[in-house]
Design a protein around this motif. Sequence first.
Motif, PDB file in Angstrom:
ATOM      1  N   LEU A  63       0.820  -1.212   0.000  1.00 13.98           N
ATOM      2  CA  LEU A  63       0.000   0.000   0.000  1.00 13.98           C
ATOM      3  C   LEU A  63       0.858   1.268   0.000  1.00 13.98           C
ATOM      4  O   LEU A  63       0.567   2.233  -0.713  1.00 13.98           O
ATOM      5  N   ALA A  64       1.918   1.268   0.784  1.00 11.90           N
ATOM      6  CA  ALA A  64       2.813   2.423   0.817  1.00 11.90           C
ATOM      7  C   ALA A  64       3.508   2.608  -0.526  1.00 11.90           C
ATOM      8  O   ALA A  64       3.736   3.746  -0.960  1.00 11.90           O
ATOM      9  N   ASP A  65       3.833   1.510  -1.197  1.00 11.91           N
ATOM     10  CA  ASP A  65       4.472   1.601  -2.506  1.00 11.91           C
ATOM     11  C   ASP A  65       3.545   2.282  -3.514  1.00 11.91           C
ATOM     12  O   ASP A  65       3.987   3.124  -4.296  1.00 11.91           O
ATOM     13  N   VAL A  66       2.273   1.942  -3.483  1.00 11.61           N
ATOM     14  CA  VAL A  66       1.310   2.572  -4.385  1.00 11.61           C
ATOM     15  C   VAL A  66       1.251   4.075  -4.138  1.00 11.61           C
ATOM     16  O   VAL A  66       1.312   4.887  -5.064  1.00 11.61           O
ATOM     17  N   VAL A  67       1.159   4.460  -2.877  1.00 11.02           N
ATOM     18  CA  VAL A  67       1.094   5.881  -2.532  1.00 11.02           C
ATOM     19  C   VAL A  67       2.397   6.586  -2.889  1.00 11.02           C
ATOM     20  O   VAL A  67       2.389   7.686  -3.461  1.00 11.02           O
ATOM     21  N   LEU A  68       3.522   5.966  -2.567  1.00 11.30           N
ATOM     22  CA  LEU A  68       4.822   6.602  -2.838  1.00 11.30           C
ATOM     23  C   LEU A  68       5.098   6.749  -4.326  1.00 11.30           C
ATOM     24  O   LEU A  68       5.712   7.729  -4.748  1.00 11.30           O
ATOM     25  N   VAL A  69       4.675   5.785  -5.122  1.00 12.65           N
ATOM     26  CA  VAL A  69       4.867   5.908  -6.569  1.00 12.65           C
ATOM     27  C   VAL A  69       4.109   7.119  -7.094  1.00 12.65           C
ATOM     28  O   VAL A  69       4.624   7.888  -7.911  1.00 12.65           O
ATOM     29  N   ILE A 121       5.995  10.301  -8.759  1.00 20.18           N
ATOM     30  CA  ILE A 121       5.650  10.765 -10.107  1.00 20.18           C
ATOM     31  C   ILE A 121       5.283  12.246 -10.076  1.00 20.18           C
ATOM     32  O   ILE A 121       5.606  13.000 -10.996  1.00 20.18           O
ATOM     33  N   THR A 122       4.635  12.676  -9.001  1.00 26.53           N
ATOM     34  CA  THR A 122       4.241  14.074  -8.875  1.00 26.53           C
ATOM     35  C   THR A 122       5.445  14.972  -8.642  1.00 26.53           C
ATOM     36  O   THR A 122       5.574  16.025  -9.291  1.00 26.53           O
TER      37      THR A 122
END
Length: 109
Positions: free
Chosen positions: A94-100, A104-105
């Motif tokens: 879940l943290a990987d999804v948020v961090l990606v 990207i931003t």
Amino acid sequence: MLPLLTIAADFCGIMTGWVANALVEPISLKLFLTQGLKEADFSDLLPAIFKTVVFGFIIGLIGCFQGMRAKGGTEGVGRASTSAVMLSSLFVILADVVLVRLIITFFPQ
């Protein structure tokens, strides 16, 4: 320790890449590093190191939390460690999804 492990793994990957390349087409290590790192920038390494810091924090926090909740002797420790591994895996994904999304931003290509 996870960021240091990541840096060590990156170093091993670069050295293994050089060995593989040198077996096919002889090339000096200096030339390999010069050509390979010519386009690399500090902003290429920063997101990966930041992610491992967050992952290490998550794993440590969940491991400590589950360890403090363990009761019932060795059987309880086994259940707590299994629960810690499963929760850590879930929260790291879940943290990987948020961090990606954040990377990207803040670090557009």
